[in-house]
Design an enzyme around this catalytic site. Sequence first.
Site, PDB file in Angstrom:
ATOM      1  CB  CYS A 161      -0.530  -0.163   1.653  1.00 47.56           C
ATOM      2  SG  CYS A 161      -1.850  -1.742   1.034  1.00 47.56           S
TER       3      CYS A 161
ATOM      4  NE  ARG B  48       4.950   1.299  -0.009  1.00 48.07           N
ATOM      5  CZ  ARG B  48       5.303   1.824   1.072  1.00 48.07           C
ATOM      6  NH1 ARG B  48       6.289   2.558   1.230  1.00 48.07           N
ATOM      7  NH2 ARG B  48       5.278   1.105   2.920  1.00 48.07           N
TER       8      ARG B  48
ATOM      9  CD1 TRP C  27      -0.463  -6.176  -2.152  1.00 48.21           C
ATOM     10  CD2 TRP C  27      -1.243  -6.743  -0.087  1.00 48.21           C
ATOM     11  NE1 TRP C  27       0.041  -7.674  -2.158  1.00 48.21           N
ATOM     12  CE2 TRP C  27      -0.219  -7.856  -0.942  1.00 48.21           C
ATOM     13  CE3 TRP C  27      -1.367  -6.985   0.735  1.00 48.21           C
ATOM     14  CZ2 TRP C  27      -0.064  -9.088   0.447  1.00 48.21           C
ATOM     15  CZ3 TRP C  27      -0.686  -7.893   1.897  1.00 48.21           C
ATOM     16  CH2 TRP C  27      -0.441  -9.373   1.178  1.00 48.21           C
TER      17      TRP C  27
ATOM     18  CG  ASN D 105      -0.367   2.538   3.224  1.00 53.52           C
ATOM     19  OD1 ASN D 105      -1.627   2.239   3.443  1.00 53.52           O
ATOM     20  ND2 ASN D 105       0.226   2.679   3.519  1.00 53.52           N
ATOM     21  N   GLY D 106      -2.406   0.144   6.506  1.00 49.43           N
ATOM     22  CA  GLY D 106      -2.570  -0.863   8.132  1.00 49.43           C
ATOM     23  C   GLY D 106      -3.565  -1.448   7.984  1.00 49.43           C
TER      24      GLY D 106
ATOM     25  CD  GLU E  59      17.838 -14.192  -1.201  1.00 54.33           C
ATOM     26  OE1 GLU E  59      17.499 -12.660  -1.612  1.00 54.33           O
ATOM     27  OE2 GLU E  59      16.696 -14.052  -0.193  1.00 54.33           O
TER      28      GLU E  59
ATOM     29  CE  LYS F  58      15.563 -11.682  -4.287  1.00 56.56           C
ATOM     30  NZ  LYS F  58      14.799 -11.744  -3.000  1.00 56.56           N
TER      31      LYS F  58
ATOM     32  CD  GLU G   3      10.775 -12.992  -2.968  1.00 52.76           C
ATOM     33  OE1 GLU G   3      10.133 -12.008  -2.185  1.00 52.76           O
ATOM     34  OE2 GLU G   3      11.443 -12.451  -3.382  1.00 52.76           O
TER      35      GLU G   3
ATOM     36  CG  HIS H 117      18.297 -37.473   5.470  1.00 52.83           C
ATOM     37  ND1 HIS H 117      18.070 -38.602   6.045  1.00 52.83           N
ATOM     38  CD2 HIS H 117      19.451 -36.819   6.017  1.00 52.83           C
ATOM     39  CE1 HIS H 117      19.271 -38.527   6.910  1.00 52.83           C
ATOM     40  NE2 HIS H 117      19.574 -38.314   6.483  1.00 52.83           N
TER      41      HIS H 117
ATOM     42  CE  LYS I 201      11.828  -3.223  -2.363  1.00 54.09           C
ATOM     43  NZ  LYS I 201      13.089  -4.509  -2.039  1.00 54.09           N
TER      44      LYS I 201
END
Length: 609
Positions: A2, A27, A74, A98-99, A482, A486, A489, A505, A604
């Site tokens: 947002c 964002r 968002w 926002n929030g 990581e 990526k 994402e 395993h 973001k």
Amino acid sequence: MCGIVGAIAGRDVVPVLIEGLKRLEYRGYDSAGIALVEGDDVRRVRRTGRVSEMEAAAQAEGVHATLGIGHTRWATHGGVTEANAHPHISHGVALVHNGIIENHDAQRARLQQLGYGFESQTDTEVIAHLIHHYLKQGDDLLAALQRAVKELHGAYALAVVSRKEPGRMVVARMGCPLLVGLGEGENFVASDVSAIIQSTRRVIFLEEGDTAELTRESVRVFDGDGSEVQRDEHLSDVSLASLELGPYRHFMQKEIHEQPRALGDTIEAVIDAGGFDPALFGANAADVLQGVEGVQILACGTSFYAGSVARYWIEAISGLPCSVEIASEYRYRSAVANPKHLVVTISQSGETLDTMEALKYAKSLGHDRTLSICNVPESAIPRASKLVFYTRAGAEIGVASTKAFTTQLVALFALAATLAKSNGRLDDAREAVFMDDLRHLPGSVQHALNLEPQIASWAEKFAPKQHALFLGRGVHYPIALEGALKLKEISYIHAEAYPAGELKHGPLALVDADMPVVVIAPNDGLLEKVKSNMQEVRARGGELFVFTDADSNFGESEGVHVIRTPRHVGVLSPIVHTIPVQMLAYHAALARGTDVDKPRNLAKSVTVE
């Protein structure tokens, strides 16, 4: 996650709002809108999808105004619909938020009993009606806002305008970032300085519980008790150039290539200090770090993986025990506190809600030795910490973090070495070696970047796949994690990472010709072990894609593809090996045609739970 922008000026603010929203696209969002006070009316333009679609609608409607607010949403409460998009309006009061408001259900029921109807499924509409309710009782807009926020439980950044008060805007902040931009005969509000940098660099960062009133000529700030207070003015160092693509196709590609400079700038702080001096982390760091018996790292997402690398460094170099925990898990368990442990929080934005709440929880348990590693000066988490190390990555626009991650690793390495020096485990000779390693790091990263054409050709093989496996051992296992993050994402290829020794395993059951296996295989003490794990993959018909070092002694064969990064760089090897997995993800996404900088469903700056 947002974004908010608002402006009051003597000129048409519609271009300011739209440009600001475009700069906030990084964002993460799924709808956008603006509300404008025109004469004695409020006009609103909202659209699902991109800011460009809302911009086209605003141009078609020919809207103009000198006071307005804008938002990229968002979705949390309620689906991605125009009715749920911000701004929300209640009887001439327009608001962006926002929030998350945790008690919105109770407030909704109360307001419905008072006669208010609801057009959306959002928690935000509750706030608009609540402010209007207090306006009806005779409050002005600021007083109505201040009364309303006292009844809200949760996190919020708010900007509010009203058709009855066309000469001002009011704002509030609790738990979500919000700043005020100061101009000449005009003032602004935003959730991120990038939204208003084209108009001003002079900013005031609002603190927890603050409300503020903006007119064209003045800004007044009030604390949570309603007393007028002075907040420091800052001059933002965000450059417009950092917010432009330049010759690159995407911000992610640009930011991958900016890593030698970003790392060099971050390392410069260590060089300027003459070595691993506690003063790197604050004027009182020597006292805070004195007698530290262990380290607790709290972070989310990519920052958690940075902390996972740091655990190896801290324990190996300083000899101190180190635990790393996902912030959203730590804050909800009964942790056993040791006040002599250093609590380290890592956040690119400095506003990650789960990390901020985890820090608050740690402090409530008696932890008063706190350190923040962050990329955004004056953000909330550094302000709540005793010590801070600001990475010098510069503005990062792509949702998938790249240069922020590698500069975090430099900061964490500096912390490991500083702790070792403080407790007598780092002598002058070894410190000189570490400093030399740091000086050569940007060059090694540049060499890794030069591998881009080879990695792009690998990405073509990944594009049609639906799954991938990443393997690493020791300090490079978090880099495998990581790399998998990526890839999923931004390319939407399902990817998982495992310590290579865990392959037999369970994950080995997944390996076949359609499951590419990426291996981080530097020329270190675990290389022979990794080779054995690779043979397990080949024996099951799996295809291997191996990132190794120039001085390792194995090459390509059928089903084994090898790309060599520069010679093994020792303790800093995880940073160099991060570069190829970033580029693999980028080029795989490019080949699949996904939205690289704004991947679906992601944001973001994650400022909600």
